[in-house]
Every structure is written in structure tokens, then in C-alpha cells.
Write an enzyme that holds these catalytic residues in place. Structure first.
Site, PDB file in Angstrom:
ATOM      1  N   CYS A 186       0.822  -1.221   0.000  1.00 47.48           N
ATOM      2  CA  CYS A 186       0.000   0.000   0.000  1.00 47.48           C
ATOM      3  C   CYS A 186       0.852   1.266   0.000  1.00 47.48           C
ATOM      4  O   CYS A 186       0.666   2.165  -0.826  1.00 47.48           O
ATOM      5  CB  CYS A 186      -0.940  -0.011   1.195  1.00 47.48           C
ATOM      6  N   HIS A 232      -6.337   4.353  10.574  1.00 48.17           N
ATOM      7  CA  HIS A 232      -6.886   4.976   9.364  1.00 48.17           C
ATOM      8  C   HIS A 232      -5.831   5.692   8.536  1.00 48.17           C
ATOM      9  O   HIS A 232      -5.777   6.910   8.489  1.00 48.17           O
ATOM     10  CB  HIS A 232      -8.005   5.960   9.730  1.00 48.17           C
TER      11      HIS A 232
HETATM   12  N1  LIG Z   1      -4.317  -4.749   4.936  1.00 47.65           N
HETATM   13  C1  LIG Z   1      -3.670  -3.850   4.228  1.00 47.65           C
HETATM   14  O1  LIG Z   1      -3.695  -2.671   4.532  1.00 47.65           O
HETATM   15  C2  LIG Z   1      -2.883  -4.280   3.007  1.00 47.65           C
HETATM   16  C3  LIG Z   1      -2.520  -3.279   2.090  1.00 47.65           C
HETATM   17  C4  LIG Z   1      -1.853  -3.649   0.915  1.00 47.65           C
HETATM   18  C5  LIG Z   1      -1.509  -4.970   0.699  1.00 47.65           C
HETATM   19  N2  LIG Z   1      -1.844  -5.927   1.621  1.00 47.65           N
HETATM   20  C6  LIG Z   1      -1.473  -7.325   1.313  1.00 47.65           C
HETATM   21  O2  LIG Z   1      -2.650  -8.003   0.848  1.00 47.65           O
HETATM   22  C7  LIG Z   1      -2.595  -9.382   1.221  1.00 47.65           C
HETATM   23  C8  LIG Z   1      -3.812  -9.728   2.048  1.00 47.65           C
HETATM   24  O3  LIG Z   1      -3.809  -8.937   3.229  1.00 47.65           O
HETATM   25  P1  LIG Z   1      -5.153  -8.620   4.050  1.00 47.65           P
HETATM   26  O4  LIG Z   1      -4.822  -7.501   4.963  1.00 47.65           O
HETATM   27  O5  LIG Z   1      -6.297  -8.488   3.116  1.00 47.65           O
HETATM   28  O6  LIG Z   1      -5.282  -9.966   4.918  1.00 47.65           O
HETATM   29  P2  LIG Z   1      -6.554 -10.458   5.741  1.00 47.65           P
HETATM   30  O7  LIG Z   1      -6.018 -11.285   6.857  1.00 47.65           O
HETATM   31  O8  LIG Z   1      -7.478  -9.323   6.037  1.00 47.65           O
HETATM   32  O9  LIG Z   1      -7.324 -11.418   4.699  1.00 47.65           O
HETATM   33  C9  LIG Z   1      -6.797 -12.646   4.248  1.00 47.65           C
HETATM   34  C10 LIG Z   1      -7.974 -13.566   3.903  1.00 47.65           C
HETATM   35  O10 LIG Z   1      -7.467 -14.763   3.300  1.00 47.65           O
HETATM   36  C11 LIG Z   1      -8.159 -15.884   3.853  1.00 47.65           C
HETATM   37  N3  LIG Z   1      -7.345 -17.099   3.675  1.00 47.65           N
HETATM   38  C12 LIG Z   1      -6.639 -17.814   4.604  1.00 47.65           C
HETATM   39  N4  LIG Z   1      -6.031 -18.876   4.024  1.00 47.65           N
HETATM   40  C13 LIG Z   1      -6.330 -18.816   2.692  1.00 47.65           C
HETATM   41  C14 LIG Z   1      -5.990 -19.630   1.566  1.00 47.65           C
HETATM   42  N5  LIG Z   1      -5.221 -20.724   1.689  1.00 47.65           N
HETATM   43  N6  LIG Z   1      -6.463 -19.271   0.342  1.00 47.65           N
HETATM   44  C15 LIG Z   1      -7.250 -18.184   0.197  1.00 47.65           C
HETATM   45  N7  LIG Z   1      -7.594 -17.363   1.236  1.00 47.65           N
HETATM   46  C16 LIG Z   1      -7.162 -17.691   2.464  1.00 47.65           C
HETATM   47  C17 LIG Z   1      -8.373 -15.468   5.308  1.00 47.65           C
HETATM   48  O11 LIG Z   1      -9.403 -16.255   5.915  1.00 47.65           O
HETATM   49  C18 LIG Z   1      -8.759 -14.004   5.142  1.00 47.65           C
HETATM   50  O12 LIG Z   1     -10.147 -13.830   4.890  1.00 47.65           O
HETATM   51  C19 LIG Z   1      -1.254  -9.565   1.940  1.00 47.65           C
HETATM   52  O13 LIG Z   1      -0.284  -9.942   0.971  1.00 47.65           O
HETATM   53  C20 LIG Z   1      -0.943  -8.169   2.462  1.00 47.65           C
HETATM   54  O14 LIG Z   1       0.417  -7.947   2.679  1.00 47.65           O
HETATM   55  C21 LIG Z   1      -2.535  -5.609   2.764  1.00 47.65           C
END
Ligand SMILES: NC(=O)c1ccc[n+]([C@@H]2O[C@H](COP(=O)([O-])OP(=O)(O)OC[C@H]3O[C@@H](n4cnc5c(N)ncnc54)[C@H](O)[C@@H]3O)[C@@H](O)[C@H]2O)c1
Length: 349
Positions: free
Chosen positions: A150, A226
Site C-alpha cells: 500500500c 486509518h
Molecule cells: N491490509 C492492508 O492494509 C494491506 C494493504 C496492501 C496490501 N496488503 C497485502 O494483501 C494481502 C492480504 O492482506 P489482508 O490484509 O487483506 O489480509 P486479511 O487477513 O485481512 O485477509 C486474508 C484472507 O485470506 C483468507 N485465507 C486464509 N487462508 C487462505 C488460503 N489458503 N487461500 C485463500 N484465502 C485464504 C483469510 O481467511 C482471510 O479472509 C497480503 O499480501 C498483504 O500484505 C494488505
């Protein structure tokens, strides 16, 4: 129009928003979402009759290891297995927890499906480390793309905007990083700032995507949810980036919102509230914000502060990644313009 068929793996913070992003792209079809557990996000979707953005129905598929009984308990309809979903799509958007995407990739490879991964995966998961503005063309036709995180996504938007104006030589950043997303408890109840070892990965990532720029930086975790704020010091290769030139370029950029403290945008919370007042789903904002009254000159350098809405900022660039990988548009200008049109980005300009 034949629509590109897209699936989303992991309906968490990012996955919910990716699904919405796809549902809004009129030249893409959201075939379904996949997850492991009936999280509150999935239960909220069920309470809305599985209807998401743009009145699109989100079919749910279960990944390996999921317990069907746990979904039945909440009367959540299941459309099939993860492999069933992968077989129906042209491209998967993988937003599973960091590191899990690399395991899912084995399935994508087996079934010959393209995929776009998020920032938590190692760079080695993908053929291209991708940003819709800085290296769109490198992603064209590729099978596996990885989005920047992000902070890096927003940072590159701003630096690329200036780099197109006057070639940039050097960037130095300080990231004031929100420690968790709204609703998270896994970081505890905190009242402290925490230092990361320098240089921050965002500066290193910027150099991977924009190798002509020397970048470094420091990151400080803060107990807020936020938005991150990044201060950026940019040195041009030659000449000077004046305050007026920089502000003019930022104002023209579709994915940058220029704001001022005098208007009432006092910080991250004002922007979050403004997004909610706009009626944006979940209080999301696709644009980064730059405070015009933070832009200062230091010799030939320019310094400014940006706000990164971490939950939604990577969504437009992920849509760009689908466009590049599927060769829907072959240039950055055309690809980003289509994404912006469907996400209604820049309507406030
Ligand atoms: N949260 C942020 O602000 C943000 C910003 C940019 C990038 N990211 C990146 O995005 C990715 C996801 O992060 P997030 O914050 O959305 O995580 P999160 O924990 O909110 O969501 C992950 C989801 O994946 C599900 N999951 C678990 N095992 C799985 C599997 N084997 N296959 C498919 N889904 C599965 C979980 O149950 C959960 O609903 C990561 O790589 C993170 O670094 C996050």
C-alpha cells in the site's frame, strides 16, 4: 464484449475490495471469491444475500482445509472448491495472507491460470513487480504479477508523477505507518511508536520498479488504523522542481487528491471521515492525498507529505495489473484510463 473472468482468493481486507473493484469494471466478470473460514466479512456478505458492489452476486468457493460444516452453520451458500473456481477464470487475484499466495501459485500453475499477488508475497512469486503507472508495459502479457504494498503504491504514484515532469535522481522518505487495519485486535491495545530497521522495504521496492532512482527511508509504526502518512524528499537529476510545478502536476494526476489543512483536512482521520461522507463503500478512498500546504522547497529539492488509505490504495493498480496481464490495453495511458473510468477515479477533479 467478451469479459475477462476474474476470481479473488482470500476475502479479507484487500480481497473484499478487489472483489468490489472487479464488480465495477464493466469489461471484467467476477466469477467468485474463495476463503478458508466464515469470517465476519463473509457473514456480512451472507447477510446481504451474497450481493456485493454494483449489485453483483459473489459466489463463494472453499479453499483446501476449509470446514464446510462451519459455513453451513451460518447458512452460507458454497459454489464449489478452490480448483473449481480456478478452472472457471482467466486470472486470479490472490489476496490470501502473506506467504499463502506462493502455495496457491502451485494450483494456478497446474491449471494454467494467470494470477496477481499482493504486497505480502515474496517478489520471487511473480514474473513482474508491478505498478500501473511506473511500469505497466512490463506486465503486458505476463502470467504472474505482484503488486507493490500500500505505501509503495501511493509513494510511486507521487514520485512517478514528478519523475515525468523532471527526471528524479534521489528520494528519501519517512513513513508514519498505521499499525493495523480498523477492526484488528492482533496488535493489542497499544500506546507506543515502534522503529523499523532502515532502509524501509518501500524505498527498496521503489528502486526495484524505478531503478533509475536512488531511494532510502525510515519507517515508524504508530498506534492508529486509518491511513499511513509518508513524508517524501525528492531530488531532481538536474534543475529544480519548484513548489508550483509540483502542485500543478499533483493536481492533474487522476489518482492524487490535493488537499489543504485550511479546508479542514487536518490529517488521516479527516480523509477517512470525508470518504465516509462521500458514501464510498467501507469509507474507502482509491486516491492518495497530498497536502498542498506541506509542499516545501529545500534548495533544488522538494518535500511533501502524502496520506495512504492502506485498505483501498492498491485496488486500482491491481485492476491495471489484470488489464496488462490479459493484454486488455497495451499501454499505461490506456490501461489506467479504463480502470479510472470504471472506479470513477478523478471525478472530483
Ligand atoms: N491490509 C492492508 O492494509 C494491506 C494493504 C496492501 C496490501 N496488503 C497485502 O494483501 C494481502 C492480504 O492482506 P489482508 O490484509 O487483506 O489480509 P486479511 O487477513 O485481512 O485477509 C486474508 C484472507 O485470506 C483468507 N485465507 C486464509 N487462508 C487462505 C488460503 N489458503 N487461500 C485463500 N484465502 C485464504 C483469510 O481467511 C482471510 O479472509 C497480503 O499480501 C498483504 O500484505 C494488505
Amino acid at each position: 464484449m467478451t469479459k475477462v473472468k476474474v476470481g479473488v482468493a482470500g476475502y479479507g481486507t484487500i480481497g473484499q475490495r478487489l472483489a468490489d473493484g472487479v464488480a465495477l469494471q464493466e469489461d471484467m466478470e467476477l466469477v467468485g471469491i474463495a476463503d478458508l473460514v466464515p469470517s465476519l466479512s463473509i457473514r456480512a456478505l451472507r447477510e446481504n444475500d451474497m450481493i456485493g458492489a454494483n449489485n453483483v452476486k459473489y459466489d463463494l468457493y472453499l479453499v483446501d482445509g476449509a470446514d464446510p460444516a462451519a459455513f453451513e452453520k451460518y447458512d452460507i451458500p458454497v459454489a464449489g472448491s478452490f480448483e473449481d473456481l480456478c478452472q472457471k477464470v482467466d486470472i486470479m487475484l490472490d489476496s490470501s495472507p502473506g506467504g499463502v499466495g506462493a502455495k496457491n501459485k502451485l494450483i494456478y500453475e497446474k491449471l494454467g491460470v494467470k494470477a496477481v499477488f499482493q504486497g505480502g508475497e515474496a517478489n520471487s512469486v511473480a514474473d513482474v513487480f508491478f505498478h500501473g503507472y511506473a511500469n505497466y508495459e512490463k506486465g503486458v502479457g505476463k502470467d504472474y504479477l505482484k503488486l507493490t504494498s500500500c505505501n509503495t503504491t501511493g509513494l510511486i504514484r507521487a514520485v512517478d508523477c514528478l519523475d515525468r515532469l523532471i527526471p528524479v535522481e534521489k528520494v528519501a522518505i519517512t513513513i508514519i505507518r498505521r499499525v493495523a487495519d480498523p477492526g484488528d485486535y492482533h496488535r493489542g491495545l497499544t500506546n507506543a511508536l515502534q522503529m523499523d530497521k532502515a532502509p524501509s522495504h518501500q524505498a527498496l521496492d521503489l528502486m526495484t520498479i524505478m531503478p533509475h532512482i536512488d531511494a532510502t527511508g525510515i519507517l515508524v509504526h504508530t498506534p492508529v488504523t486509518h491511513g499511513h502518512i509518508i513524508t517524501v524528499l525528492v531530488t531532481p537529476k538536474e534543475g529544480k522542481i519548484t513548489k508550483e510545478l509540483a502542485i500543478e502536476a499533483f493536481r492533474k494526476h487522476p489518482r492524487i487528491r490535493t488537499v489543504t489543512i485550511d479546508e479542514g483536512f487536518k490529517g488521516n482521520a479527516s480523509l477517512f471521515k470525508y470518504a465516509r461522507d462521500l458514501g464510498n463503500r467501507r469509507g474507502d478512498m482509491y486516491e492518495i492525498a497530498i497536502w498542498e500546504d506541506s509542499v516545501v522547497e529545500s534548495g533544488n529539492d522538494i518535500m511533501f507529505a502524502i496520506n495512504i488509505p492502506q485498505e483501498s490504495v492498491t485496488i486500482p493498480e491491481t485492476m491495471d495489473a489484470v488489464r496488462a496481464a490479459m493484454k486488455m490495453q497495451l499501454t499505461c495511458e490506456e490501461g489506467t484510463a479504463e480502470t479510472n473510468k470504471y472506479l470513477k477515479i478523478g471525478r472530483f477533479k
